[in-house]
Design a protein around this motif. Structure first.
Motif, PDB file in Angstrom:
ATOM      1  N   GLY A  85      10.307   8.667   1.495  1.00  0.00           N
ATOM      2  CA  GLY A  85      10.263  10.056   1.057  1.00  0.00           C
ATOM      3  C   GLY A  85       9.575  10.969   2.048  1.00  0.00           C
ATOM      4  O   GLY A  85       9.755  10.870   3.262  1.00  0.00           O
ATOM      5  N   THR A  86       8.742  11.854   1.530  1.00  0.00           N
ATOM      6  CA  THR A  86       8.043  12.825   2.366  1.00  0.00           C
ATOM      7  C   THR A  86       6.817  12.231   3.059  1.00  0.00           C
ATOM      8  O   THR A  86       6.174  12.918   3.854  1.00  0.00           O
ATOM      9  CB  THR A  86       7.597  14.025   1.519  1.00  0.00           C
ATOM     10  N   MET A  87       6.495  10.963   2.778  1.00  0.00           N
ATOM     11  CA  MET A  87       5.332  10.322   3.414  1.00  0.00           C
ATOM     12  C   MET A  87       5.633   9.903   4.843  1.00  0.00           C
ATOM     13  O   MET A  87       4.739   9.544   5.591  1.00  0.00           O
ATOM     14  CB  MET A  87       4.875   9.129   2.588  1.00  0.00           C
ATOM     15  N   GLY A  88       6.899   9.902   5.222  1.00  0.00           N
ATOM     16  CA  GLY A  88       7.278   9.556   6.586  1.00  0.00           C
ATOM     17  C   GLY A  88       7.170   8.076   6.883  1.00  0.00           C
ATOM     18  O   GLY A  88       7.333   7.232   5.995  1.00  0.00           O
ATOM     19  N   LEU A  89       6.874   7.766   8.118  1.00  0.00           N
ATOM     20  CA  LEU A  89       6.833   6.383   8.604  1.00  0.00           C
ATOM     21  C   LEU A  89       5.705   5.615   7.922  1.00  0.00           C
ATOM     22  O   LEU A  89       4.539   5.991   8.011  1.00  0.00           O
ATOM     23  CB  LEU A  89       6.639   6.393  10.124  1.00  0.00           C
ATOM     24  N   THR A  90       6.068   4.536   7.233  1.00  0.00           N
ATOM     25  CA  THR A  90       5.078   3.751   6.484  1.00  0.00           C
ATOM     26  C   THR A  90       4.997   2.298   6.932  1.00  0.00           C
ATOM     27  O   THR A  90       4.014   1.621   6.641  1.00  0.00           O
ATOM     28  CB  THR A  90       5.387   3.760   4.976  1.00  0.00           C
ATOM     29  N   CYS A  91       6.034   1.807   7.612  1.00  0.00           N
ATOM     30  CA  CYS A  91       6.059   0.399   8.029  1.00  0.00           C
ATOM     31  C   CYS A  91       6.837   0.277   9.334  1.00  0.00           C
ATOM     32  O   CYS A  91       7.867   0.929   9.517  1.00  0.00           O
ATOM     33  CB  CYS A  91       6.709  -0.442   6.933  1.00  0.00           C
ATOM     34  N   ILE A  92       6.336  -0.567  10.239  1.00  0.00           N
ATOM     35  CA  ILE A  92       6.976  -0.801  11.536  1.00  0.00           C
ATOM     36  C   ILE A  92       7.037  -2.304  11.751  1.00  0.00           C
ATOM     37  O   ILE A  92       6.027  -2.996  11.594  1.00  0.00           O
ATOM     38  CB  ILE A  92       6.157  -0.161  12.676  1.00  0.00           C
ATOM     39  N   THR A  93       8.213  -2.809  12.110  1.00  0.00           N
ATOM     40  CA  THR A  93       8.326  -4.227  12.436  1.00  0.00           C
ATOM     41  C   THR A  93       8.727  -4.364  13.906  1.00  0.00           C
ATOM     42  O   THR A  93       9.524  -3.580  14.417  1.00  0.00           O
ATOM     43  CB  THR A  93       9.364  -4.952  11.551  1.00  0.00           C
ATOM     44  N   VAL A  94       8.144  -5.359  14.559  1.00  0.00           N
ATOM     45  CA  VAL A  94       8.446  -5.612  15.966  1.00  0.00           C
ATOM     46  C   VAL A  94       9.003  -7.030  16.072  1.00  0.00           C
ATOM     47  O   VAL A  94       8.350  -8.003  15.682  1.00  0.00           O
ATOM     48  CB  VAL A  94       7.197  -5.434  16.858  1.00  0.00           C
ATOM     49  N   ASP A  95      10.220  -7.127  16.575  1.00  0.00           N
ATOM     50  CA  ASP A  95      10.954  -8.378  16.658  1.00  0.00           C
ATOM     51  C   ASP A  95      10.344  -9.346  17.660  1.00  0.00           C
ATOM     52  O   ASP A  95       9.936  -8.941  18.760  1.00  0.00           O
ATOM     53  CB  ASP A  95      12.406  -8.072  17.049  1.00  0.00           C
TER      54      ASP A  95
END
Length: 186
Positions: A85-95
């Motif tokens: 939603g409006t919270m934007g980026l919340t999680c990032i995964t790096v392969d």
């Protein structure tokens, strides 16, 4: 001939990023919009698909943008960015196979045997008087640092893939930040 799906990008060919807990992973800052994240990644030589819907959490829609090195084939996703939603980026995964190398306080986090990272992370957590947590898959992780290491197959070998998150209004814990489709990556 088909390309090797288990091929691992050589360490010297990986982009080098750092991690600031609960703030950013390389050029990606928690809270960014998908447009801001795409611009930041393009400036670092990555390309992406359009953000796609991956789920809903009550009134919030969850989107994901998958990034790959511009020269990599489309199936070689290096980084996935999840937005709520409006919270934007919340999680990032790096392969583990194709992602950039991410370091935190001198610890290499990506593409390592899980036992090596667990040992090094445990020593760091003890030294800095932080809680040592065992993830749902048996790896050492840290809510306080916003990181959840996971094992990812590279043929007959397991290497570390990292999930970074920042709890917020919709997620009370690091594990709540992790999208359902991330748990299917092995």
């Amino acid at each position: 001939m088909w390309p090797d799906p288990w091929a691992v990008v050589d360490e010297s060919d990986r982009a080098q990023w750092d991690y600031a807990p609960l703030e950013r992973v390389g050029p990606l800052r928690f809270g960014m919009s998908s447009q801001e994240a795409t611009a930041a990644m393009e400036a670092c030589g990555y390309t992406s698909n359009a953000p796609s819907k991956v789920g809903e959490f009550g009134p919030f829609e969850q989107l994901c943008t998958r990034f790959r090195a511009a020269s990599a084939p489309p199936y070689r996703v290096a980084v996935a960015a999840y937005y709520v939603g409006t919270m934007g980026l919340t999680c990032i995964t790096v392969d583990a196979l194709a992602g950039p190398q991410v370091t935190f306080d001198g610890i290499r986090l990506i593409g390592r045997p899980p036992s090596e990272l667990s040992a090094e992370l445990t020593a760091y957590l003890e030294k800095t008087d932080r809680d040592i947590e065992i993830t749902t898959e048996g790896d050492v992780g840290s809510q306080q640092l916003g990181m959840n290491p996971r094992a990812q197959r590279a043929g007959d070998v397991l290497l570390t893939r990292l999930v970074f998150g920042r709890p917020n209004d919709w997620a009370n814990t690091m594990y709540d930040c992790i999208p359902a489709d991330e748990w299917r990556v092995h």
